[in-house]
Design an enzyme around this catalytic site. Structure first.
Site, PDB file in Angstrom:
ATOM      1  N   CYS A 136      -2.640  25.191   6.069  1.00  0.00           N
ATOM      2  CA  CYS A 136      -3.502  25.806   6.977  1.00  0.00           C
ATOM      3  C   CYS A 136      -3.646  27.168   6.921  1.00  0.00           C
ATOM      4  O   CYS A 136      -4.701  27.905   7.087  1.00  0.00           O
ATOM      5  CB  CYS A 136      -3.047  25.526   8.468  1.00  0.00           C
ATOM      6  SG  CYS A 136      -1.244  25.576   8.706  1.00  0.00           S
ATOM      7  N   TYR A 137      -2.464  28.104   6.851  1.00  0.00           N
ATOM      8  CA  TYR A 137      -2.686  29.419   6.736  1.00  0.00           C
ATOM      9  C   TYR A 137      -3.128  30.245   5.625  1.00  0.00           C
ATOM     10  O   TYR A 137      -4.098  30.910   5.551  1.00  0.00           O
ATOM     11  CB  TYR A 137      -1.140  30.058   6.913  1.00  0.00           C
ATOM     12  CG  TYR A 137      -0.439  30.092   8.384  1.00  0.00           C
ATOM     13  CD1 TYR A 137      -0.858  30.617   9.248  1.00  0.00           C
ATOM     14  CD2 TYR A 137       0.751  29.246   8.571  1.00  0.00           C
ATOM     15  CE1 TYR A 137      -0.282  30.572  10.627  1.00  0.00           C
ATOM     16  CE2 TYR A 137       1.415  29.166   9.656  1.00  0.00           C
ATOM     17  CZ  TYR A 137       0.969  29.913  10.748  1.00  0.00           C
ATOM     18  OH  TYR A 137       1.579  29.889  12.110  1.00  0.00           O
TER      19      TYR A 137
END
Length: 321
Positions: free
Chosen positions: A123-124
């Site tokens: 995600c990041y």
């Protein structure tokens, strides 16, 4: 391609947050059939192996070690092995797995479509890679540029214990973490952004369920040619022109993380002060959408050659997609 008339999918670990959202999105697709295992046998290797032999694709929504074991279980089927889409961190920098970020390059979607094994991005790193890679490839950012990525996510990305703590109101409103600077996403971020110098990555979590912002500050007067904020925005706009999900939009004075929840959209911005030669790059998206489950369904569609619905229905934000 398919073992039957309709492609079949098994989500190994469908009870977790990512697995549940993938399942919810797949329930919208009439041309994909989801197969489930008896909950009493979900940890039985032979039962899982037998189901793997019957389906076209397995999505791994498991911790890293369990994902590696599940991948080995699938490989043991030989010619009957299904294609794999891994949502864990286990294979993201493995050269034998295609990296599941279709917007990474002009050829990445074709690579994903043909690959037997695909690793879904973290995600990041997703937003940071989409911001940095075009600028490195354009020569605006040197590959050895010192980069810091600061990111904030909703608590749904932190697993069951974090979700339980926030929903029980026992967790802090905001928290920096990963301050040992050894976060497992750094290797992926560095590799696919095209950086030769290891970036500093500082994640944080806030008291909201989902949504995410990555931010990257830059001193423009230290870069070759002293580019302006407009130069950075132009390079990003050129790279993502025509993209279905990635949008380069004008900078705002303020930015909140939840506006794109329940969609697969991702917005890129260049916030700049030309007089000060400063810029901050930002990426806003849903950590459970383009940061996880929406991205997985996008990849699944490429792998199976079927149209997909990446957003969740009946949510106001989804209408924009």
């Amino acid at each position: 391609m398919a073992k039957g008339s309709i492609p079949t999918v098994f989500i190994d670990g469908e009870a977790g947050t990512t697995g549940l959202q993938i399942r919810e999105r797949l329930n919208l697709l009439p041309h994909v059939a989801v197969r489930s295992i008896d909950p009493a046998r979900r940890k039985d290797p032979e039962a899982r192996r037998a189901l793997m032999a019957e389906v076209d694709l397995v999505v791994l929504c498991l911790p890293d070690d369990a994902a590696k074991e599940s991948a080995a279980l699938a490989a043991s089927l030989g010619a009957d092995a299904p294609r794999l889409l891994d949502a864990s961190t286990a294979h993201r920098v493995d050269p034998d797995w295609a990296y599941g970020l279709p917007e990474l390059s002009s050829e990445q979607a074709k690579l994903i479509a043909a690959a037997p094994r695909v690793s879904n991005p973290g995600c990041y790193p997703t937003g940071a890679i989409l911001l940095l890679r075009p600028l490195v490839e354009a020569g605006i950012l040197p590959a050895d540029c010192p980069i810091s990525v600061n990111a904030v996510s909703g608590y749904s990305g932190g697993g069951n214990s974090m979700i339980a703590a926030y929903e029980a109101r026992t967790a802090p409103d905001f928290e920096l973490y990963g301050l040992g600077l050894e976060h497992k996403h750094v290797a992926e971020l560095q590799l696919y952004a095209g950086l030769t110098r290891r970036p500093i990555f500082v994640p944080s979590v806030g008291d909201f369920r989902q949504g995410m912002i990555d931010s990257i500050p830059l001193h423009l007067d230290l870069l070759p040619g002293r580019p302006s904020p407009a130069d950075l925005e132009a390079a990003l706009s050129a790279r993502y022109a025509g993209s279905e999900y990635i949008r380069v939009v004008k900078a705002d004075a303020k930015l909140e993380p939840q506006a794109l929840n329940n969609t697969n959209l991702l917005e890129l911005r260049v916030h700049g002060n030309t007089a000060r030669h400063h810029a901050v790059l930002t990426a806003r998206y849903d950590n459970l959408g383009k940061g996880a489950s929406g991205a997985a369904v996008q990849n699944l569609g490429l792998m199976l050659g079927v149209p997909v619905e990446t957003r969740l229905p009946n949510h106001p934000a989804a209408a924009a997609e």
